[in-house]
Scaffold this motif. Structure first.
Motif, PDB file in Angstrom:
ATOM      1  N   THR A 110      -4.691   3.766  13.847  1.00  0.00           N
ATOM      2  CA  THR A 110      -4.211   4.900  13.056  1.00  0.00           C
ATOM      3  C   THR A 110      -4.522   4.751  11.580  1.00  0.00           C
ATOM      4  N   ASP A 111      -4.494   3.536  11.061  1.00  0.00           N
ATOM      5  CA  ASP A 111      -4.528   3.320   9.626  1.00  0.00           C
ATOM      6  C   ASP A 111      -5.920   3.340   8.998  1.00  0.00           C
TER       7      ASP A 111
ATOM      8  N   GLN B  11      -4.807   4.110   5.292  1.00  0.00           N
ATOM      9  CA  GLN B  11      -3.601   4.862   4.926  1.00  0.00           C
ATOM     10  C   GLN B  11      -2.390   4.229   5.594  1.00  0.00           C
ATOM     11  N   ASP B  12      -1.251   4.349   4.918  1.00  0.00           N
ATOM     12  CA  ASP B  12      -0.024   3.760   5.447  1.00  0.00           C
ATOM     13  C   ASP B  12       1.033   4.825   5.716  1.00  0.00           C
TER      14      ASP B  12
ATOM     15  N   GLY C 288      -7.520   9.999  -0.931  1.00  0.00           N
ATOM     16  CA  GLY C 288      -7.649   8.718  -1.590  1.00  0.00           C
ATOM     17  C   GLY C 288      -8.333   8.880  -2.933  1.00  0.00           C
ATOM     18  N   PRO C 289      -8.439   7.780  -3.710  1.00  0.00           N
ATOM     19  CA  PRO C 289      -8.973   7.852  -5.073  1.00  0.00           C
ATOM     20  C   PRO C 289     -10.476   8.046  -5.153  1.00  0.00           C
ATOM     21  N   GLY C 290     -11.187   7.870  -4.062  1.00  0.00           N
ATOM     22  CA  GLY C 290     -12.623   8.110  -4.052  1.00  0.00           C
ATOM     23  C   GLY C 290     -13.458   6.870  -4.267  1.00  0.00           C
TER      24      GLY C 290
ATOM     25  N   ILE D  32       0.859  -1.190   0.000  1.00  0.00           N
ATOM     26  CA  ILE D  32       0.000   0.000   0.000  1.00  0.00           C
ATOM     27  C   ILE D  32       0.890   1.233   0.000  1.00  0.00           C
ATOM     28  N   ALA D  33       0.537   2.228  -0.792  1.00  0.00           N
ATOM     29  CA  ALA D  33       1.269   3.482  -0.812  1.00  0.00           C
ATOM     30  C   ALA D  33       0.265   4.609  -0.751  1.00  0.00           C
TER      31      ALA D  33
END
Lengths: 109, 113
Positions: free
Chosen positions: B71-72, B25-26, B105-107, B1-2
């Motif tokens: 957190t992620d 999220q990372d 993010g991409p949505g 994941i990026a």
């Protein structure tokens, strides 16, 4: 109420310069952001202004006047890939971002 | 994941159904956000979380709930979807640096029929 105003749509020619204006009325001010959003994609960060003046980053520059509640994004040497929506956002006193509806920029060859 | 990922990319949902939009999220960012974007309107904040274990209401929270167990991850749940919730949903996180810039993010494109 809080309000961010920017033109709905602008048209410019490839290779030219375009200025996209943003005026704001918010409860407090803790910075102004410009984002670029291509159709069907996520907004991506372009610039951040918190002090008056011009911030330059390559072909893009952003200006802020806090006393006038005004900012602009200047795009130079326009390329076809610059066709996108440009979003202005202000961080208010609650530290939340208030967003304008965006300016759709159309680049013609 | 990026960076930030969202799932699903798109969804068509019958009114009254429950739906959870996922966001991960990372980047180890403390703050995360959910926005909706509708044609002709600016991004509108639904809910946010300044750190794991805390959440807050944004401009348009009604009909939505969130949780922040770690957190992620920051899932957004529509308990009983209505057609007015048809929209594009973006998850974002912020870096907590001087500008505290938000990254998106991409949505998820959601249609409620």
């Amino acid at each position: 109420g809080q309000n961010i105003d920017q033109p709905t749509e602008m048209t410019a020619t490839e290779g030219a310069i375009v200025q996209i204006n943003c005026t704001y009325q918010t409860s407090g001010f803790n910075g102004l952001f410009w984002y670029q959003q291509h159709a069907g994609e996520a907004p991506t960060f372009l610039s951040y202004n918190v002090l008056d003046g011009l911030e330059e980053k390559g072909r893009f520059s952003s200006f802020l006047s806090r006393s006038k509640g005004y900012s602009y994004l200047l795009l130079k040497e326009l390329q076809m890939k610059d066709s996108a929506s440009y979003l202005c956002a202000v961080r208010d006193q609650e530290y939340q971002l208030i967003w304008g509806a965006g300016t759709k920029l159309i680049i013609k060859p | 994941i990026a960076g930030i990922t969202q799932a699903p990319t798109s969804q068509i949902l019958a009114a009254g159904r429950r739906m959870t939009l996922r966001c991960t999220q990372d980047m180890r960012h403390n703050a995360m956000y959910w926005y909706r974007q509708d044609l002709g309107l600016g991004l509108r904040l639904i809910h946010y979380s300044n750190t794991a274990g805390t959440t807050g209401k944004g401009e348009v929270p009604d009909g939505y709930s969130v949780s922040r167990a770690n957190t992620d991850d920051f899932p957004l749940t529509l308990a009983s979807a209505v057609p007015s919730q048809t929209s594009v949903y973006f998850c974002a996180s912020s870096d907590g640096q001087n500008s505290d810039t938000q990254y998106f993010g991409p949505g998820t494109r959601l249609t409620v029929l």
